[in-house]
Design a protein around this motif. Structure first.
Motif, PDB file in Angstrom:
ATOM      1  N   SER A  71      38.189  48.027  48.910  1.00  0.00           N
ATOM      2  CA  SER A  71      37.965  48.009  47.469  1.00  0.00           C
ATOM      3  C   SER A  71      39.279  48.134  46.708  1.00  0.00           C
ATOM      4  N   MET A  72      40.161  49.015  47.211  1.00  0.00           N
ATOM      5  CA  MET A  72      41.479  49.170  46.584  1.00  0.00           C
ATOM      6  C   MET A  72      42.274  47.874  46.646  1.00  0.00           C
ATOM      7  N   MET A  73      42.215  47.187  47.787  1.00  0.00           N
ATOM      8  CA  MET A  73      42.955  45.937  47.920  1.00  0.00           C
ATOM      9  C   MET A  73      42.410  44.894  46.949  1.00  0.00           C
ATOM     10  N   GLY A  74      41.092  44.855  46.777  1.00  0.00           N
ATOM     11  CA  GLY A  74      40.503  43.923  45.820  1.00  0.00           C
ATOM     12  C   GLY A  74      40.992  44.184  44.412  1.00  0.00           C
ATOM     13  N   ALA A  75      41.011  45.461  44.003  1.00  0.00           N
ATOM     14  CA  ALA A  75      41.475  45.812  42.659  1.00  0.00           C
ATOM     15  C   ALA A  75      42.963  45.513  42.495  1.00  0.00           C
ATOM     16  N   PHE A  76      43.733  45.806  43.538  1.00  0.00           N
ATOM     17  CA  PHE A  76      45.172  45.532  43.499  1.00  0.00           C
ATOM     18  C   PHE A  76      45.438  44.033  43.319  1.00  0.00           C
ATOM     19  N   CYS A  77      44.714  43.212  44.068  1.00  0.00           N
ATOM     20  CA  CYS A  77      44.918  41.768  43.961  1.00  0.00           C
ATOM     21  C   CYS A  77      44.489  41.243  42.594  1.00  0.00           C
ATOM     22  N   GLU A  78      43.447  41.821  42.014  1.00  0.00           N
ATOM     23  CA  GLU A  78      43.063  41.439  40.659  1.00  0.00           C
ATOM     24  C   GLU A  78      44.180  41.790  39.676  1.00  0.00           C
ATOM     25  N   GLY A  79      44.777  42.969  39.855  1.00  0.00           N
ATOM     26  CA  GLY A  79      45.882  43.367  38.995  1.00  0.00           C
ATOM     27  C   GLY A  79      47.073  42.432  39.118  1.00  0.00           C
ATOM     28  N   MET A  80      47.392  42.041  40.361  1.00  0.00           N
ATOM     29  CA  MET A  80      48.508  41.121  40.582  1.00  0.00           C
ATOM     30  C   MET A  80      48.224  39.760  39.945  1.00  0.00           C
TER      31      MET A  80
END
Length: 291
Positions: free
Chosen positions: A182-191
């Motif tokens: 879930s963290m990786m998904g949010a991080f990629c959305e931020g990027m």
């Protein structure tokens, strides 16, 4: 150093470096993999090669298994020339695969019914930590066996936990990987949003690293996202499998998981677009475009 003999089943991104670390410390290791060619580098390093899972167990007092998913873990135990055919009193089985608690319980019951001892010990960590002997073991089951294999766990990892009865290790691993996914998904959305807003992704990484959200995963995976190059350390297809199993656990326990469910959809899209064998950071390829 233990004088016992050790088996290792499953020689992929994780299993091969784990077995190599045991060999490097002088432990006697017999290996087996469905694709026998994957045994070659370990045989060169001093391992013996078995022709089946049963033969590997027969040659070993304690057998470790690192398999892809519940189906593979079950097939190796219950299938033809599988673990159960050679399991007897005095032998032990340590499953370091990531499976659901139902699969762990089923395998554990079958092993103990044959007189063997069972420990589930899924690991937190990916390719790099496996190579460096820096994995984290999440163990449950036979506590005496856990104590006996501490020297081997210390070779392959930096920390191990004993969590209680079989199933607790599987549940802990799924919670950990669900949170990470879930963290990786949010991080990629931020990027993706930073780039489309005209911001430098490298500067976003620096800002994140200086604040309360600083963490090794963002620092490690950020450059891959910027390059859109995703050599596999933790394959995306396995990350999505873990998300799926965690969501099933939540459903079983009546725990809503809306954030993780949404993240899982992005992993499904990325896998469907052909990124299943890439690193799980390739979920970026799904979140930076419309579904």
């Amino acid at each position: 150093m233990s004088t016992g003999s050790f088996g290792f089943l499953g020689l992929g991104i994780m299993g091969t470096p784990m077995a190599k670390n045991l060999l490097a410390k002088g432990f006697s290791v017999t290996v087996w993999n469905r694709d026998s060619a994957k045994c070659a580098s370990l045989v060169e390093a001093g391992a013996k090669q078995a022709s089946s899972a049963a033969e590997c167990v027969e040659a070993s007092s304690i057998t470790f298994a690192m398999l892809a998913d519940p189906a593979a873990a079950s097939a190796v135990v219950f299938g033809p020339k599988g673990v159960l055919e050679a399991m007897t009193a005095g032998k032990s089985y340590v499953d370091v695969s990531t499976v659901d608690d139902e699969t762990a319980l089923k395998i554990g019951e079958a092993i103990t019914a044959k007189g063997g001892r069972f420990l589930e010990a899924p690991v937190s960590g990916s390719k790099g930590p496996a190579e460096q002997g820096q994995l984290i073991f999440l163990c449950a089951g036979d506590e005496t066996l856990y104590s006996e294999i501490t020297p081997q766990l210390d070779v392959m990892g930096k920390k191990s936990f004993f969590l209680g009865a079989v199933g607790a290790g599987a549940r802990m691993k799924l919670v950990v990987n669900m949170t990470m996914g879930s963290m990786m998904g949010a991080f990629c959305e931020g990027m993706a949003l930073a780039e489309k807003s005209g911001l430098e992704q490298s500067q976003l990484l620096e800002v994140l690293d200086l604040g309360a959200m600083a963490n090794p995963m963002f620092k490690l995976k950020g450059p891959s996202v910027m390059k859109r190059a995703f050599p596999p350390a933790f394959p995306l297809k396995h990350a999505q499998k873990d998300m799926r199993l965690a969501l099933a656990l939540g459903d079983q326990l009546g725990q809503p998981l809306p954030v993780s469910a949404t993240a899982n959809e992005a992993y499904i899209r990325a896998k469907g677009a052909g990124h299943g064998d890439s690193d799980f950071a390739a979920v970026y390829e799904a979140v930076q475009t419309k579904p």
